[in-house]
Structures are given as C-alpha cells and as structure tokens.
Design an enzyme around this catalytic site. Structure first.
Site, PDB file in Angstrom:
ATOM      1  N   HIS A  68      78.616  49.973  51.819  1.00 60.75           N
ATOM      2  CA  HIS A  68      77.170  50.230  52.001  1.00 60.75           C
ATOM      3  C   HIS A  68      76.950  51.492  52.718  1.00 60.75           C
ATOM      4  O   HIS A  68      77.639  51.962  53.557  1.00 60.75           O
ATOM      5  CB  HIS A  68      76.562  49.241  52.416  1.00 60.75           C
ATOM      6  CG  HIS A  68      76.591  48.954  53.901  1.00 60.75           C
ATOM      7  ND1 HIS A  68      75.833  49.446  54.976  1.00 60.75           N
ATOM      8  CD2 HIS A  68      77.482  48.090  54.624  1.00 60.75           C
ATOM      9  CE1 HIS A  68      76.054  49.073  55.936  1.00 60.75           C
ATOM     10  NE2 HIS A  68      77.258  48.028  55.867  1.00 60.75           N
ATOM     11  N   ASP A 102      79.507  51.251  60.893  1.00 64.33           N
ATOM     12  CA  ASP A 102      78.655  50.359  60.075  1.00 64.33           C
ATOM     13  C   ASP A 102      77.552  51.042  59.485  1.00 64.33           C
ATOM     14  O   ASP A 102      76.527  50.995  59.781  1.00 64.33           O
ATOM     15  CB  ASP A 102      78.065  49.245  60.773  1.00 64.33           C
ATOM     16  CG  ASP A 102      77.769  48.001  59.956  1.00 64.33           C
ATOM     17  OD1 ASP A 102      77.904  48.195  58.790  1.00 64.33           O
ATOM     18  OD2 ASP A 102      76.977  47.365  60.161  1.00 64.33           O
ATOM     19  N   GLU A 154      72.098  47.091  52.029  1.00 67.74           N
ATOM     20  CA  GLU A 154      73.170  46.107  52.179  1.00 67.74           C
ATOM     21  C   GLU A 154      72.621  45.156  53.349  1.00 67.74           C
ATOM     22  O   GLU A 154      72.614  44.150  53.632  1.00 67.74           O
ATOM     23  CB  GLU A 154      74.724  46.503  52.462  1.00 67.74           C
ATOM     24  CG  GLU A 154      75.796  45.458  52.810  1.00 67.74           C
ATOM     25  CD  GLU A 154      75.720  44.991  54.306  1.00 67.74           C
ATOM     26  OE1 GLU A 154      76.606  44.057  54.503  1.00 67.74           O
ATOM     27  OE2 GLU A 154      75.145  45.610  55.310  1.00 67.74           O
ATOM     28  N   GLU A 155      72.085  45.994  54.484  1.00 63.44           N
ATOM     29  CA  GLU A 155      71.819  45.277  55.987  1.00 63.44           C
ATOM     30  C   GLU A 155      70.607  44.210  55.721  1.00 63.44           C
ATOM     31  O   GLU A 155      70.119  43.653  56.399  1.00 63.44           O
ATOM     32  CB  GLU A 155      71.459  46.359  56.687  1.00 63.44           C
ATOM     33  CG  GLU A 155      72.596  47.319  57.001  1.00 63.44           C
ATOM     34  CD  GLU A 155      73.745  46.644  57.992  1.00 63.44           C
ATOM     35  OE1 GLU A 155      73.789  45.566  58.230  1.00 63.44           O
ATOM     36  OE2 GLU A 155      74.547  47.482  58.511  1.00 63.44           O
ATOM     37  N   ASP A 170      83.568  48.128  54.315  1.00 61.32           N
ATOM     38  CA  ASP A 170      82.592  48.061  55.448  1.00 61.32           C
ATOM     39  C   ASP A 170      83.112  48.036  56.635  1.00 61.32           C
ATOM     40  O   ASP A 170      83.980  46.701  57.237  1.00 61.32           O
ATOM     41  CB  ASP A 170      81.846  46.866  54.985  1.00 61.32           C
ATOM     42  CG  ASP A 170      80.433  46.676  55.947  1.00 61.32           C
ATOM     43  OD1 ASP A 170      80.372  47.554  56.650  1.00 61.32           O
ATOM     44  OD2 ASP A 170      79.676  45.768  55.655  1.00 61.32           O
ATOM     45  N   HIS A 208      74.747  48.223  64.484  1.00 59.86           N
ATOM     46  CA  HIS A 208      73.115  47.682  64.536  1.00 59.86           C
ATOM     47  C   HIS A 208      72.498  48.210  65.851  1.00 59.86           C
ATOM     48  O   HIS A 208      71.520  47.544  66.141  1.00 59.86           O
ATOM     49  CB  HIS A 208      72.858  46.200  64.451  1.00 59.86           C
ATOM     50  CG  HIS A 208      73.882  45.768  63.182  1.00 59.86           C
ATOM     51  ND1 HIS A 208      73.495  44.441  62.723  1.00 59.86           N
ATOM     52  CD2 HIS A 208      74.169  46.356  62.060  1.00 59.86           C
ATOM     53  CE1 HIS A 208      74.324  44.156  61.550  1.00 59.86           C
ATOM     54  NE2 HIS A 208      74.827  45.484  61.145  1.00 59.86           N
TER      55      HIS A 208
HETATM   56  N1  BES Z   1      79.305  45.341  58.230  1.00 60.14           N
HETATM   57  C1  BES Z   1      78.413  44.160  58.437  1.00 60.14           C
HETATM   58  C2  BES Z   1      79.166  43.006  58.471  1.00 60.14           C
HETATM   59  C3  BES Z   1      80.107  42.436  59.518  1.00 60.14           C
HETATM   60  C4  BES Z   1      79.746  42.686  60.725  1.00 60.14           C
HETATM   61  C5  BES Z   1      81.250  42.021  58.997  1.00 60.14           C
HETATM   62  C6  BES Z   1      80.758  42.198  61.626  1.00 60.14           C
HETATM   63  C7  BES Z   1      82.319  41.586  59.788  1.00 60.14           C
HETATM   64  C8  BES Z   1      82.056  41.591  61.403  1.00 60.14           C
HETATM   65  C9  BES Z   1      77.254  44.306  57.709  1.00 60.14           C
HETATM   66  O1  BES Z   1      76.725  45.492  57.424  1.00 60.14           O
HETATM   67  C10 BES Z   1      76.240  43.406  58.108  1.00 60.14           C
HETATM   68  O2  BES Z   1      75.639  43.511  59.159  1.00 60.14           O
HETATM   69  N2  BES Z   1      75.725  42.169  57.240  1.00 60.14           N
HETATM   70  C11 BES Z   1      74.858  41.401  57.554  1.00 60.14           C
HETATM   71  C12 BES Z   1      74.766  40.261  56.760  1.00 60.14           C
HETATM   72  C13 BES Z   1      73.807  40.411  55.443  1.00 60.14           C
HETATM   73  C14 BES Z   1      73.909  39.558  54.575  1.00 60.14           C
HETATM   74  C15 BES Z   1      72.469  40.786  55.799  1.00 60.14           C
HETATM   75  C16 BES Z   1      75.371  40.631  59.347  1.00 60.14           C
HETATM   76  O3  BES Z   1      76.426  40.414  59.278  1.00 60.14           O
HETATM   77  O4  BES Z   1      74.227  40.365  59.949  1.00 60.14           O
HETATM   78 ZN    ZN Z   2      76.011  46.018  59.317  1.00 62.53          ZN
END
Ligand code: BES
Ligand code: ZN
Length: 425
Positions: A238, A255, A289-290, A317, A393
C-alpha cells in the site's frame, strides 16, 4: 481568546481517550508530559472526527459498509455500533459506518487488546455482503525452484541506495492519506516514476486504477508475459499512510513507503537485467489500505470479476524496521500455506537469511483482500507481531528510525526478485 489552561485540561483529558494512537500513558502521580498529552489529544481528536481539512472542495465522506469478525464486535464498546448488523453469518457481521468513526473502532480495539480489529470497508452494501460468502477454494499447484543460474546474476543487482531514495521521496509528502491532496500527489508521483521503466519497453505499461469513492488512485505496472500472458503474478503493497487521519503529518516511511520502495526495487532490478517473464507480472501500489483495505479490496474484486488468473500475490507491508532477531517473518493467517512454504524454501535456497512464522490475528493488510477473493497470497513481515515498528501511524515514522538505511528492506527485495522469477517462468 481561548483560555490556554482550559485547553490544557481538555488536552490532558482527551489524551486518555486516545492513548493507544499516541502511545503515551500519563502517570498522574508523577506528572504528565504535556507535549505528549497534546500530541495524543490532536491524534485522538483527528481520528474521532477528521478535524483537520483534507482536499479543499472534496465532497463529504459517504458512508461505508464494514464487515468484521463477530467475536471482535462483542469485545468492543457497544456505543461504537449505532445500529444492529445489516447482515451476518456465523463468523462475520456487516455494519454501516461513517468513515470518520473507523479510527475510533481501531483505537477501541488497541486499548482493549493491543491489536486492531481488522475490517474490510466497502463503498457499497452489495460489496460488503460478498464477504459473507465462502471464498472460492484455492486450487493446489506445484512450486518448483530451478532458476538458480538466472538469479545468480540478478540478485546482486538489488541496491539499498535506490530503496533509500524511494522511501525518502515518498515519506517527504506531508502525508499520503487516501483523501488528502498530498495523498493524491504521491500516487501521481509514483505513476510518473514507474512510467520511466516503460521507456523502450513496449511490454511494460503503467495505469492508474481509479476508485469511485476517494481521490487517491492505485497504481499498476504490468510486465506482459512472453509465453503465457494470461497467467498473472501480483507483487506490491500500500502507498497510503495515516496518522490520526485527515491532513495530519504521516510520513509513513516504514508503513508503507518501505513496501512500495521494495516493489520499485524489484521492478528496477528486473528491468536492469533485461529479464522478460514468461507469465505476466503486475506490480501494484494500493491506495487506501489504512482505512479498511479499500484500494486492494476493489482491485482484487475487479480481477476476480474479470476472471484474471492470479497465480500468486506477494504483499510487501513494513520491511525496513528490524525489531526482532530473525530476518523475515511470514504471516500465517489470512495467507496461503503452500505459497508461504515455497517462500521459506526460496529464502533457504537463495539467501542466508533466517525466517519464521507469525500471526497477525486479523486481516491486517492487503494480502487479506486477495485471500478473500480466492487467490494465494503471502506477507513476509519485518519482525514478530510483538516487536513491530513502534512508530507506525505516527508523525515519527521516518527513515531515521531505521538508521537512515535500507539494509532490512533489501532482504525483502531479494526475496521478491526470486519469487517473481521462480513463479513467472
Ligand atoms: N502495516 C499495517 C499492518 C500491520 C501492523 C501488520 C503491525 C503487522 C503488524 C497496516 O498498514 C495497518 O495498519 N493495518 C490496519 C488494519 C486495516 C484493516 C485498517 C491495522 O493493523 O490497524
Ligand atoms: Zn498501517
């Protein structure tokens, strides 16, 4: 004028509702770090209401339909759910949400369990209802490893320097939020950068994948296969970033500028070596994605609808923060076990890196969109789930947190080059 003391009180109070997003736990006996508390308040306010303006003149956000695990719903504050689910099956439920409220959903879950809920957000109820259907079965396939002679010449071409440069360019945008002006600009920049790979290569093309409900575009570079162009390998990650939402600063260096930069390095390496795949390879940078895997959700659903034969998807990612002892951790849930085993063998065959397996515990990134649509997908990750980059984040997700280099990310680029060449033969 606004009373500064009053502001301070509200900032300190607000901090406690937004702890998880700012990662700050005030100790009222020993004193409160007001700077951190204010940062927490800003993040929490922005994630709760999207207070910081986005693209001027942009239409207000339309509602989304969200599918999520019922067990997660039960564990969350009921106040987050304004009405009963619209539909459900044994495991999943579908709700209507205002996109601005999704931040609170994530914060609530972080506070309770130190993990995000993991949800899929859709523009339409119809698309959300699709999630309640069982995903199509993934046909078994044979994986072979026999491209040693070719890869021996290609793997040494992977350079840290170009990965650093791509991370720097992407993280220089104020943010890459899916509705912000700089979020749009960063996608346009990538389309231009990838367009240069197509010069003198009629088999390479670059296209924007437009999303109806938000202005940030996904980006697709296609390297057309010479022998079986209908069979497709997808590699990508992403391009958007987030820190509270709206127009807040969100460099997103790890990220996920790091995943896009690795994708870019794989393309660069394949092009530099003059390689032409037998099957088609599509490199994709996903928008949004976020905010519930919205970009990849639409791209993967479109591929399925058009009957595209995707033989494998590799999601990149978070690749550049070495938080744990080993080099690569394969996410075992919401991914394909056979493809994960193949990737482990690629690491053993072509590198000296160490690896293991972990679980996210939810559909934590874009691979989940491909899995859901019946395609074999994997996520090689930078660390264990307990030790991932603590700056994601946040406005502090910068390249300097990884020592200003791309040593860790380069491992993922070498693995992805091996994956491309061994699958697209
Ligand atoms: N890169 C993250 C996912 C992640 C974070 C994987 C930490 C493993 C460890 C991704 O960009 C993210 O933040 N995903 C969201 C979920 C999405 C469905 C909104 C999250 O994990 O909050
Ligand atoms: Zn993220």
């Amino acid at each position: 004028m606004r009373n500064p003391n009053l502001f301070m009180v509200s900032a300190v109070l607000a901090c406690c509702a937004g702890l998880a997003s700012a990662g700050y736990t005030p100790d009222f006996d020993r004193g409160v770090d007001v700077g951190l508390a204010i940062q927490a308040a800003i993040e929490s306010a922005a994630s709760a209401g999207g207070l910081v303006p986005e693209v001027p003149g942009l239409a207000p956000e339309r509602p989304v339909w969200v599918s999520m695990e019922k067990s997660d719903v039960g564990a969350l504050d009921g106040a987050l759910f304004k009405s009963a689910p619209i539909a459900q099956n044994k495991r999943l439920a579908v709700y209507e949400f205002k996109p601005a409220d999704l931040g609170q959903l994530s914060d609530g879950m972080y506070r309770s369990f130190r993990r995000a809920p993991g949800y899929f957000a859709h523009d339409t109820l119809e698309a959300a209802l699709q999630d309640l259907e069982a995903p199509p079965a993934v046909p078994a396939r044979a994986y072979t490893i026999d491209q040693g002679p070719r890869l021996k010449g290609m793997l040494p071409l992977v350079k840290e320097e170009t990965i650093v440069s791509a991370i720097s360019s992407l993280s220089a945008y104020r943010n890459r939020y899916y509705r912000s002006a700089t979020g749009v600009d960063s996608s346009k920049w990538l389309q231009q950068a990838w367009g240069k790979f197509a010069e003198g290569r009629p088999d390479i093309s670059v296209a924007a994948f437009k999303h109806a409900a938000f202005p940030q575009e996904s980006v697709i570079l296609t390297m057309r296969g010479t022998a079986e162009p209908g069979k497709v390998i997808v590699i990508g990650g992403h391009l958007d970033s987030i820190s509270g939402g709206g127009d807040n600063p969100a460099p997103g260096a790890d990220d996920n500028a790091s995943g896009v930069a690795v994708t870019n390095e794989v393309i660069r390496t394949l092009v530099e070596s003059g390689y032409r795949p037998s099957k088609t390879i599509k490199f994709i940078a996903f928008a949004a994605e976020e905010v519930g895997l919205r970009g990849s959700g639409e791209v993967a659903a479109a591929f399925k609808k058009e009957g595209v034969a995707v033989e494998g998807m590799l999601n990149l990612d978070m690749t550049n923060y070495k938080g744990s002892a080993l080099d690569i951790y394969f996410v075992a849930d919401n991914t394909n076990a056979d493809q994960n085993a193949f990737l482990g063998k690629l690491v053993d065959t072509y590198t000296a890196y160490t690896w293991s397996s972990i679980k996210c515990g939810y559909g934590c990134s874009d691979h989940a969109s491909w899995t859901k649509n019946g395609y074999p997908a994997s996520l090689p990750f930078e660390s264990t789930f307990e030790q991932y980059d603590p700056f994601i984040h946040k406005p502090t997700d910068t390249l300097s947190q990884s020592g200003g280099n791309a040593a860790h990310a380069a491992k993922f680029a070498r693995l992805a080059v091996a994956y491309a060449v061994e699958l697209a033969k």
